[in-house]
Design a protein around this motif. Structure first.
Motif, PDB file in Angstrom:
ATOM      1  N   ILE A 194       0.834  -1.210   0.000  1.00  0.00           N
ATOM      2  CA  ILE A 194       0.000   0.000   0.000  1.00  0.00           C
ATOM      3  C   ILE A 194       0.866   1.255   0.000  1.00  0.00           C
ATOM      4  O   ILE A 194       0.603   2.209  -0.745  1.00  0.00           O
ATOM      5  CB  ILE A 194      -0.947  -0.027   1.213  1.00  0.00           C
ATOM      6  N   LEU A 195       1.908   1.265   0.827  1.00  0.00           N
ATOM      7  CA  LEU A 195       2.775   2.440   0.873  1.00  0.00           C
ATOM      8  C   LEU A 195       3.499   2.638  -0.461  1.00  0.00           C
ATOM      9  O   LEU A 195       3.682   3.777  -0.917  1.00  0.00           O
ATOM     10  CB  LEU A 195       3.777   2.304   2.014  1.00  0.00           C
ATOM     11  N   ALA A 196       3.893   1.543  -1.106  1.00  0.00           N
ATOM     12  CA  ALA A 196       4.522   1.654  -2.423  1.00  0.00           C
ATOM     13  C   ALA A 196       3.537   2.206  -3.444  1.00  0.00           C
ATOM     14  O   ALA A 196       3.886   3.051  -4.284  1.00  0.00           O
ATOM     15  CB  ALA A 196       5.045   0.292  -2.871  1.00  0.00           C
ATOM     16  N   ALA A 197       2.286   1.740  -3.378  1.00  0.00           N
ATOM     17  CA  ALA A 197       1.269   2.234  -4.315  1.00  0.00           C
ATOM     18  C   ALA A 197       0.961   3.710  -4.075  1.00  0.00           C
ATOM     19  O   ALA A 197       0.691   4.461  -5.026  1.00  0.00           O
ATOM     20  CB  ALA A 197      -0.004   1.395  -4.188  1.00  0.00           C
ATOM     21  N   LEU A 198       1.005   4.136  -2.818  1.00  0.00           N
ATOM     22  CA  LEU A 198       0.827   5.562  -2.514  1.00  0.00           C
ATOM     23  C   LEU A 198       1.929   6.402  -3.159  1.00  0.00           C
ATOM     24  O   LEU A 198       1.678   7.467  -3.727  1.00  0.00           O
ATOM     25  CB  LEU A 198       0.844   5.791  -1.004  1.00  0.00           C
ATOM     26  N   HIS A 199       3.146   5.907  -3.069  1.00  0.00           N
ATOM     27  CA  HIS A 199       4.266   6.623  -3.679  1.00  0.00           C
ATOM     28  C   HIS A 199       4.103   6.662  -5.200  1.00  0.00           C
ATOM     29  O   HIS A 199       4.311   7.719  -5.825  1.00  0.00           O
ATOM     30  CB  HIS A 199       5.588   5.952  -3.308  1.00  0.00           C
ATOM     31  N   GLU A 200       3.722   5.530  -5.791  1.00  0.00           N
ATOM     32  CA  GLU A 200       3.519   5.502  -7.244  1.00  0.00           C
ATOM     33  C   GLU A 200       2.405   6.441  -7.659  1.00  0.00           C
ATOM     34  O   GLU A 200       2.488   7.096  -8.701  1.00  0.00           O
ATOM     35  CB  GLU A 200       3.219   4.065  -7.690  1.00  0.00           C
ATOM     36  N   ARG A 201       1.357   6.548  -6.847  1.00  0.00           N
ATOM     37  CA  ARG A 201       0.241   7.440  -7.161  1.00  0.00           C
ATOM     38  C   ARG A 201       0.691   8.896  -7.221  1.00  0.00           C
ATOM     39  O   ARG A 201       0.109   9.709  -7.960  1.00  0.00           O
ATOM     40  CB  ARG A 201      -0.873   7.271  -6.120  1.00  0.00           C
ATOM     41  N   SER A 202       1.725   9.240  -6.453  1.00  0.00           N
ATOM     42  CA  SER A 202       2.211  10.617  -6.490  1.00  0.00           C
ATOM     43  C   SER A 202       2.776  10.967  -7.858  1.00  0.00           C
ATOM     44  O   SER A 202       2.863  12.147  -8.218  1.00  0.00           O
ATOM     45  CB  SER A 202       3.279  10.826  -5.408  1.00  0.00           C
ATOM     46  N   ARG A 203       3.138   9.950  -8.655  1.00  0.00           N
ATOM     47  CA  ARG A 203       3.609  10.178 -10.023  1.00  0.00           C
ATOM     48  C   ARG A 203       2.480  10.071 -11.038  1.00  0.00           C
ATOM     49  O   ARG A 203       2.331  10.910 -11.915  1.00  0.00           O
ATOM     50  CB  ARG A 203       4.708   9.175 -10.380  1.00  0.00           C
ATOM     51  N   SER A 204       1.669   9.015 -10.907  1.00  0.00           N
ATOM     52  CA  SER A 204       0.655   8.741 -11.931  1.00  0.00           C
ATOM     53  C   SER A 204      -0.686   9.398 -11.652  1.00  0.00           C
ATOM     54  O   SER A 204      -1.483   9.610 -12.570  1.00  0.00           O
ATOM     55  CB  SER A 204       0.442   7.231 -12.050  1.00  0.00           C
ATOM     56  N   GLY A 205      -0.963   9.682 -10.378  1.00  0.00           N
ATOM     57  CA  GLY A 205      -2.267  10.203  -9.997  1.00  0.00           C
ATOM     58  C   GLY A 205      -3.340   9.137  -9.939  1.00  0.00           C
ATOM     59  O   GLY A 205      -4.508   9.452  -9.701  1.00  0.00           O
ATOM     60  N   LEU A 206      -2.962   7.889 -10.110  1.00  0.00           N
ATOM     61  CA  LEU A 206      -3.931   6.801 -10.185  1.00  0.00           C
ATOM     62  C   LEU A 206      -3.713   5.770  -9.074  1.00  0.00           C
ATOM     63  O   LEU A 206      -2.592   5.526  -8.646  1.00  0.00           O
ATOM     64  CB  LEU A 206      -3.833   6.098 -11.543  1.00  0.00           C
ATOM     65  N   GLY A 207      -4.819   5.168  -8.646  1.00  0.00           N
ATOM     66  CA  GLY A 207      -4.741   4.055  -7.719  1.00  0.00           C
ATOM     67  C   GLY A 207      -4.536   2.758  -8.471  1.00  0.00           C
ATOM     68  O   GLY A 207      -4.330   2.739  -9.688  1.00  0.00           O
TER      69      GLY A 207
END
Length: 406
Positions: A194-207
């Motif tokens: 989940i924390l990795a996906a949160l970080h990725e979302r900061s780039r893509s804007g997507l869940g």
């Protein structure tokens, strides 16, 4: 010194989990500062609310109705009692999902689809939401529809085949761990994902959808034992308290009790042999290196065991510590919490509790220098925050709240 807010302050989590793996994950997120809204069945709640005794005690030492098991994995959360099987209940949960960053659930594969709470349905209304599903076997594969419980996963995933005493010794046979490690490790891996996906979302804007399985996590956590098998083609066997790849690394009996000796390299073995007054063993070609000690384990260990019987446990612990050889006692849990190091690290705390006044909690092991773990309150009562959340988050009137909670 001025401290910064906890790391996940401002992140909102919708928690549709129960028992241990999912709640352990969402408790981690709550400790890190996230607002966690836990949806529970009206009148029953999380299954573990009934997993007692023991129960949390009030200020007079009397049992409350709050099971200690539930309290171990649900601090810092808000409890909202809603019937998701009703049209209105499911609708309110979807409305909450629109406002959340993360949703964690551990229903059977496809079990939330009929309520419109599956990933595809929630993604349509909140494409930025990170949706984590925790099941026994994952969303794919021939076992996907099966229920999965920690005990059976420990067996199926290989852990019990390497845990316990050897079959040829008294008490030999497979043994589960003393806590639900498959659940706990799945909760930890889920937190990482989940924390990795949160970080990725900061780039893509997507869940995105995170598919977590107890069996996957159990297999992954076999770690070096996996590679012991993969590099030899031979399945590791139970070795009791010994280590498959290090010698000596096990429990020894002293004159008055037991202790653990954990020799991790050849220099430590030399120091250990001096302490037990067997310096010649470290010069013996059969035992000079760890590789040779592993090969000649059956010859070496009985000699070490005999030497260890000569002195009391505390004598060995003090002498080995002075020599830089890792060693330690085998503590009961009350002794753990009486240990000066554990006390210094503040591993048991008390937090406000609606029924008990104050309740004990096991602390998070995470230590941040400037944005510390956030301890707000102990595990909530069933539905304790229903009105607050429905009013503040969804803007429901008193009459609307009565309609959905009556």
């Amino acid at each position: 010194m001025s401290l910064r807010p906890a790391p996940l302050t401002g992140i909102r989590v919708l928690d549709l989990t129960r028992v241990l793996a999912g709640p352990w994950c969402t408790q981690n997120l709550a400790d890190l500062g996230a607002e966690v809204i836990k949806i529970e069945r009206p009148g029953a709640g999380d299954d573990t609310r009934g997993w007692g005794p023991p129960y949390i005690k009030d200020a007079q030492g009397r049992d409350t109705t709050e099971a200690a098991y539930y309290a171990s994995a649900n601090r810092n959360k808000q409890s909202v009692a809603l019937d998701i099987s009703s049209k209105r209940g499911a609708e309110l949960v979807r409305d909450l999902a629109r406002q959340c960053d993360i949703l964690v659930e551990n229903f059977k594969v496809g079990g939330l689809r009929k309520y419109g709470l599956d990933y595809e349905s929630i993604k349509a209304i909140n494409p930025a939401l990170i949706y984590c599903s925790i099941t026994g076997f994952g969303q794919t594969g021939p076992y996907a529809s099966r229920p999965g419980y920690d005990f059976m996963i420990q067996g199926m995933g290989g852990l019990m085949s390497i845990t316990g005493e050897r079959d040829d010794l008294p008490g030999g046979g497979p043994q589960k761990a003393g806590v639900a490690v498959a659940d706990l490790m799945t909760g930890m891996y889920s937190t990482v994902g989940i924390l990795a996906a949160l970080h990725e979302r900061s780039r893509s804007g997507l869940g995105q959808h995170i598919d977590m399985a107890l069996l996957d996590c159990q297999v992954a956590m076999l770690a070096n034992q996996n590679l012991n098998y993969m590099t030899t083609g031979t399945a590791p066997k139970r070795a009791g308290n010994a280590h498959q790849n290090l010698v000596p690394y096990q429990v020894f009996a002293a004159a008055d009790g037991h202790l653990i000796v954990a020799v991790g390299n050849d220099t430590q073995f030399q120091a250990y042999c001096r302490v037990i007054d067997r310096p010649g063993l470290s010069d013996d070609p059969r035992f000079r290196t760890n590789s040779n000690r592993v090969i000649n384990r059956e010859v070496l260990v009985p000699m070490l065991a005999e030497a260890m019987k000569a002195q009391a446990r505390d004598h060995w612990l003090q002498a080995l510590e002075s020599a830089g050889v890792p060693a330690g006692p085998i503590n009961t849990i009350d002794q753990v919490y009486d240990n000066p190091q554990v006390r210094a690290r503040d591993m048991m705390r008390t937090l406000p509790h609606a029924a008990a006044g104050q309740a004990p909690v096991g602390a998070s092991p995470l230590r941040f220098s400037d944005s510390p773990v956030n301890y707000r309150h102990a595990a909530p009562l069933l539905g304790e925050h229903t009105e607050k959340v429905l009013r503040e988050r969804l803007g429901l009137s008193d009459e609307e709240i009565r309609e959905v909670t009556s």
